[in-house]
Design a protein around this motif. Structure first.
Motif: not given
Length: 265
Positions: A132-134, A165-172, A206-211, A218-230
């Motif tokens: 992928i190309q982040p 969802t992927h924000n390791l800084r928010a993870a507990d 999504y980065r502008r519209q999604a809540p 925070p960076s979207d490399e973990h979501l980018l593969p879903v767009f290729s699947a779609i």
């Protein structure tokens, strides 16, 4: 062979195969009800390059691209054969659409081998990876998928592997599933509503519209593969959602299957 579905998998922490508190058996259940592919083309969040690269490794190594985990995890090997002919075809199809792409021998990172170990534990389905190309946007990755769409007609399952969802800084990492941040459900609910409606324009924006989009990614490399699947799915795909819960407070474990035919869910 009928057209195969395309998938997006939330591959979770590397410990998914060895931690009984995390969902793992559900991946095998998913594989059991899907058509068996002759090969897999995997786009993982953990192989990032400037331009698309497809791996032509005949016997890809198991890459342990993480640190500080139990020794047992580093001893795991996933000896699935490579699929160099699938990699070559993927590159040819990308190039035919004006997308510069190359090949090289590359192993399977944990975004690839962790879910494949759970889905196909016998390691008997050949796998090729595509990077992928982040630094590029969701629209770029959607176009990658569109170029790869014919592969599903030839027995190749296109799979994106990341995390919904992927924000390791928010993870507990001591949190229980019931301690999930409610904003996770708000984000995934929006995303799944747009997936079910096949609202591609909204999804790509999504980065502008999604809540809470920037909090969830925070960076979207973990979501980018879903767009290729779609993109690799047919336009009138039917959506299946396999929700496995939210872990470490902020990491949702949800898998999506895009199947040919059907009406919006």
């Amino acid at each position: 062979m009928s057209r195969l579905p395309t998938l997006f998998l939330s591959h979770g922490a590397p410990t998914l195969p060895i931690d009984p508190t995390l969902p793992s058996g559900e991946f095998a259940e998913l594989a059991a009800r899907l058509p068996r592919p002759r090969a897999i083309l995997m786009l993982s969040a953990h192989w990032c390059t400037e331009a698309p690269v497809a791996s032509t490794a005949g016997t890809p190594e198991t890459i342990h691209d993480f640190y500080g985990f139990p020794r047992a995890l580093y001893e795991i090997r996933y000896p699935a054969p490579g699929a160099p002919e699938v990699a070559q075809e993927a590159v040819s199809r990308l190039q035919a659409q004006g997308i510069a792409a190359t090949t090289q021998a590359h192993g399977l990172d944990h975004g690839a081998w962790v879910p494949m170990l759970l889905m196909y534990p016998q390691a008997d389905v050949p796998i090729a990876q595509l990077s992928i190309q982040p630094h590029r946007d969701p629209a770029h990755h959607y176009q990658l998928g569109r170029a790869l769409r014919p592969l599903a007609e030839a027995g190749v399952m296109v799979i994106g592997s990341g995390q919904i969802t992927h924000n390791l800084r928010a993870a507990d990492f001591s949190a229980r599933p019931e301690d999930a941040d409610p904003r996770v459900a708000e984000f995934t609910g929006w995303f799944e509503e747009k997936l079910a409606a096949r609202d591609i324009d909204a999804l790509l924006d999504y980065r502008r519209q999604a809540p809470h989009a920037l909090l969830m990614h925070p960076s979207d490399e973990h979501l980018l593969p879903v767009f290729s699947a779609i993109g690799a799915a047919v336009d009138d795909y039917a959506l299946e959602i396999q929700s496995l819960g939210t872990y470490q407070r902020a990491l949702a474990m949800t898998n999506y299957v895009f199947t040919a035919g059907g009406s919006p869910a």
